[in-house]
Design an enzyme around this catalytic site. Structure first.
Site, PDB file in Angstrom:
ATOM      1  N   ALA A  13       0.808  -1.231   0.000  1.00  0.00           N
ATOM      2  CA  ALA A  13       0.000   0.000   0.000  1.00  0.00           C
ATOM      3  C   ALA A  13       0.836   1.273   0.000  1.00  0.00           C
ATOM      4  O   ALA A  13       0.378   2.326   0.425  1.00  0.00           O
ATOM      5  CB  ALA A  13      -0.951  -0.027   1.188  1.00  0.00           C
ATOM      6  N   SER A  14       2.076   1.188  -0.505  1.00  0.00           N
ATOM      7  CA  SER A  14       2.903   2.401  -0.530  1.00  0.00           C
ATOM      8  C   SER A  14       2.507   3.332  -1.672  1.00  0.00           C
ATOM      9  O   SER A  14       2.868   4.504  -1.689  1.00  0.00           O
ATOM     10  CB  SER A  14       4.379   2.024  -0.680  1.00  0.00           C
ATOM     11  OG  SER A  14       4.607   1.451  -1.953  1.00  0.00           O
ATOM     12  N   TYR A 155       2.532 -13.788 -14.693  1.00  0.00           N
ATOM     13  CA  TYR A 155       1.588 -12.859 -14.045  1.00  0.00           C
ATOM     14  C   TYR A 155       0.143 -13.330 -14.224  1.00  0.00           C
ATOM     15  O   TYR A 155      -0.648 -13.371 -13.272  1.00  0.00           O
ATOM     16  CB  TYR A 155       1.801 -11.473 -14.652  1.00  0.00           C
ATOM     17  CG  TYR A 155       0.960 -10.378 -14.041  1.00  0.00           C
ATOM     18  CD1 TYR A 155       1.352  -9.748 -12.862  1.00  0.00           C
ATOM     19  CD2 TYR A 155      -0.217  -9.947 -14.649  1.00  0.00           C
ATOM     20  CE1 TYR A 155       0.587  -8.734 -12.301  1.00  0.00           C
ATOM     21  CE2 TYR A 155      -0.985  -8.934 -14.099  1.00  0.00           C
ATOM     22  CZ  TYR A 155      -0.574  -8.324 -12.933  1.00  0.00           C
ATOM     23  OH  TYR A 155      -1.340  -7.320 -12.383  1.00  0.00           O
ATOM     24  N   LYS A 159      -2.547 -14.519 -11.345  1.00  0.00           N
ATOM     25  CA  LYS A 159      -3.828 -13.813 -11.149  1.00  0.00           C
ATOM     26  C   LYS A 159      -5.016 -14.751 -11.363  1.00  0.00           C
ATOM     27  O   LYS A 159      -6.064 -14.581 -10.741  1.00  0.00           O
ATOM     28  CB  LYS A 159      -3.897 -12.602 -12.079  1.00  0.00           C
ATOM     29  CG  LYS A 159      -2.869 -11.524 -11.756  1.00  0.00           C
ATOM     30  CD  LYS A 159      -3.100 -10.955 -10.367  1.00  0.00           C
ATOM     31  CE  LYS A 159      -2.095  -9.885  -9.993  1.00  0.00           C
ATOM     32  NZ  LYS A 159      -2.353  -9.314  -8.656  1.00  0.00           N
ATOM     33  N   ILE A 188      -4.879  -0.078 -15.442  1.00  0.00           N
ATOM     34  CA  ILE A 188      -4.996   1.003 -14.460  1.00  0.00           C
ATOM     35  C   ILE A 188      -3.687   1.809 -14.472  1.00  0.00           C
ATOM     36  O   ILE A 188      -2.599   1.223 -14.474  1.00  0.00           O
ATOM     37  CB  ILE A 188      -5.236   0.436 -13.034  1.00  0.00           C
ATOM     38  CG1 ILE A 188      -6.387  -0.592 -13.028  1.00  0.00           C
ATOM     39  CG2 ILE A 188      -5.478   1.565 -12.037  1.00  0.00           C
ATOM     40  CD1 ILE A 188      -7.741  -0.072 -13.418  1.00  0.00           C
TER      41      ILE A 188
HETATM   42  P1  NAP Z   1       2.482  -0.866  -7.961  1.00  0.00           P
HETATM   43  O1  NAP Z   1       2.222   0.592  -8.142  1.00  0.00           O
HETATM   44  O2  NAP Z   1       3.667  -1.495  -8.598  1.00  0.00           O
HETATM   45  O3  NAP Z   1       2.480  -1.168  -6.365  1.00  0.00           O
HETATM   46  C1  NAP Z   1       2.714  -2.476  -5.909  1.00  0.00           C
HETATM   47  C2  NAP Z   1       2.748  -2.475  -4.402  1.00  0.00           C
HETATM   48  O4  NAP Z   1       3.015  -3.823  -3.966  1.00  0.00           O
HETATM   49  C3  NAP Z   1       3.852  -1.610  -3.840  1.00  0.00           C
HETATM   50  O5  NAP Z   1       3.397  -1.006  -2.649  1.00  0.00           O
HETATM   51  C4  NAP Z   1       4.937  -2.638  -3.528  1.00  0.00           C
HETATM   52  O6  NAP Z   1       5.814  -2.264  -2.488  1.00  0.00           O
HETATM   53  C5  NAP Z   1       4.098  -3.787  -3.056  1.00  0.00           C
HETATM   54  N1  NAP Z   1       4.840  -5.047  -3.032  1.00  0.00           N
HETATM   55  C6  NAP Z   1       5.528  -5.636  -4.044  1.00  0.00           C
HETATM   56  N2  NAP Z   1       6.074  -6.797  -3.635  1.00  0.00           N
HETATM   57  C7  NAP Z   1       5.715  -6.940  -2.322  1.00  0.00           C
HETATM   58  C8  NAP Z   1       5.965  -7.925  -1.325  1.00  0.00           C
HETATM   59  N3  NAP Z   1       6.705  -9.013  -1.611  1.00  0.00           N
HETATM   60  N4  NAP Z   1       5.438  -7.749  -0.087  1.00  0.00           N
HETATM   61  C9  NAP Z   1       4.713  -6.656   0.203  1.00  0.00           C
HETATM   62  N5  NAP Z   1       4.437  -5.682  -0.691  1.00  0.00           N
HETATM   63  C10 NAP Z   1       4.929  -5.825  -1.932  1.00  0.00           C
HETATM   64  O7  NAP Z   1       1.252  -1.740  -8.459  1.00  0.00           O
HETATM   65  P2  NAP Z   1      -0.299  -1.402  -8.711  1.00  0.00           P
HETATM   66  O8  NAP Z   1      -0.470  -1.132 -10.147  1.00  0.00           O
HETATM   67  O9  NAP Z   1      -0.813  -0.452  -7.686  1.00  0.00           O
HETATM   68  O10 NAP Z   1      -0.900  -2.863  -8.464  1.00  0.00           O
HETATM   69  C11 NAP Z   1      -1.478  -3.279  -7.239  1.00  0.00           C
HETATM   70  C12 NAP Z   1      -2.124  -4.636  -7.461  1.00  0.00           C
HETATM   71  O11 NAP Z   1      -3.086  -4.549  -8.513  1.00  0.00           O
HETATM   72  C13 NAP Z   1      -1.132  -5.723  -7.897  1.00  0.00           C
HETATM   73  O12 NAP Z   1      -1.501  -6.958  -7.333  1.00  0.00           O
HETATM   74  C14 NAP Z   1      -1.316  -5.760  -9.402  1.00  0.00           C
HETATM   75  O13 NAP Z   1      -0.949  -7.004  -9.935  1.00  0.00           O
HETATM   76  C15 NAP Z   1      -2.808  -5.512  -9.509  1.00  0.00           C
HETATM   77  N6  NAP Z   1      -3.251  -5.023 -10.811  1.00  0.00           N
HETATM   78  C16 NAP Z   1      -2.746  -3.872 -11.347  1.00  0.00           C
HETATM   79  C17 NAP Z   1      -3.189  -3.446 -12.600  1.00  0.00           C
HETATM   80  C18 NAP Z   1      -2.674  -2.189 -13.265  1.00  0.00           C
HETATM   81  O14 NAP Z   1      -3.012  -1.957 -14.438  1.00  0.00           O
HETATM   82  N7  NAP Z   1      -1.901  -1.356 -12.600  1.00  0.00           N
HETATM   83  C19 NAP Z   1      -4.146  -4.195 -13.283  1.00  0.00           C
HETATM   84  C20 NAP Z   1      -4.633  -5.367 -12.709  1.00  0.00           C
HETATM   85  C21 NAP Z   1      -4.177  -5.761 -11.471  1.00  0.00           C
HETATM   86  P3  NAP Z   1       7.176  -1.432  -2.760  1.00  0.00           P
HETATM   87  O15 NAP Z   1       6.741  -0.020  -2.834  1.00  0.00           O
HETATM   88  O16 NAP Z   1       7.981  -1.735  -1.565  1.00  0.00           O
HETATM   89  O17 NAP Z   1       7.758  -1.962  -4.046  1.00  0.00           O
END
Ligand code: NAP
Length: 248
Positions: A13-14, A155, A159, A188
């Site tokens: 959640a960063s 990935y 999922k 997103i």
């Molecule tokens: P993001 O901006 O890359 O953020 C990912 C977050 O996960 C960061 O806070 C990261 O921490 C944390 N993280 C990564 N590895 C971790 C671990 N081993 N333990 C704890 N925290 C961890 O990604 P996002 O786009 O917001 O995606 C969030 C979720 O939505 C993911 O599951 C992604 O697969 C899913 N999703 C995203 C999209 C899209 O289009 N963006 C679409 C479908 C699904 P750090 O800051 O420390 O790296």
């Protein structure tokens, strides 16, 4: 801490979708644990956003892929707050490559964080929720679990695995009034998608009937609904948030 305080854990959640989920769940009488591994300063900023909405929030660093760290973190939550009401399994990574070129370590890492990480957190969280006879678990899947995507075999598999995990857990935990659901976001705008080429963006946009990319807030609104009292009769379900990209 009294029973009327709602205790929430959001992993990863960063920034991005996880941060937006924290903001959407933040309200008075809520304690939110903001998990992250590497960007603790940014996680602290997420806490400030939650505090501005009247919630109490605290950074809880741990790696979701490490069961020992997850168990210790949930123990710490129970010690400090006495309960756990909502778990959002959001932490996720991508390590894209074509299958023929994909390194075994990139397959393993993505499955370890995205799928096993969610299992680790779900397993640790369901014990106190079972005792409480109530809880909400929301897993963040993806549209690629349903439509596939070249270069994302690891990935997409992780999922799709989350969808099966969601349904199995929903059936196991229903008798204790714990609901388990997933959301499947489309494209997103976050750090995860920031590096895609203009060509790939244009190709994706052409397939989205609502003709825009989603925002983290679009996803967080559905997560907040699934976490709410209003969603009490929904379990084992996947909500698609993709602008019409697929209509499952
Ligand atoms: P993001 O901006 O890359 O953020 C990912 C977050 O996960 C960061 O806070 C990261 O921490 C944390 N993280 C990564 N590895 C971790 C671990 N081993 N333990 C704890 N925290 C961890 O990604 P996002 O786009 O917001 O995606 C969030 C979720 O939505 C993911 O599951 C992604 O697969 C899913 N999703 C995203 C999209 C899209 O289009 N963006 C679409 C479908 C699904 P750090 O800051 O420390 O790296």
């Amino acid at each position: 801490m009294g029973d009327n305080i709602r205790v929430v854990l959001v992993t990863g959640a960063s920034r991005g979708i996880g941060r937006a989920c924290v903001e959407a769940l933040a309200q008075p009488q809520t304690k939110i644990y903001v998990n992250d591994v590497a960007n603790l300063e940014q996680a602290a900023q997420t806490c400030d956003l939650a505090a501005a909405k009247g919630a109490e929030a605290e950074v809880l660093p741990f790696n979701v892929a490490e069961a020992g760290e997850v168990n210790a973190a949930v123990e710490a939550i129970l010690k400090a707050s006495g309960r756990l009401d909502v778990l959002v399994n959001n932490a996720g990574i991508a390590r894209d490559n074509l299958i023929a070129l994909m390194k075994e370590e990139d397959w393993d890492r993505v499955l370890a964080v995205n799928l096993k990480g969610a299992f680790n957190c779900l397993k640790a969280a369901c014990r106190p929720m079972m005792k409480q006879r109530g809880g909400r678990i929301i897993n963040i899947s993806s549209v690629v679990a349903y439509m596939g995507n070249p270069g994302q075999a690891n990935y997409a598999a992780s999922k799709a695995g989350l969808v099966g995990l969601t349904k199995a857990a929903a059936r196991e935990l229903a008798s204790r009034q714990i609901t388990v659901n997933a959301v499947a976001p489309g494209f997103i705008a976050t750090d995860m998608t920031a590096n895609l080429s203009e060509k790939v963006r244009a190709e994706m946009m052409a397939q989205i009937p609502l003709a825009r990319f989603g925002t983290p807030e679009d996803v967080a609104a559905a997560v907040a609904f699934l976490a709410s009292e209003a969603a009490g009769y929904i379990t084992g379900e996947v909500i698609h948030i993709n602008g019409g990209l697929i209509m499952a």
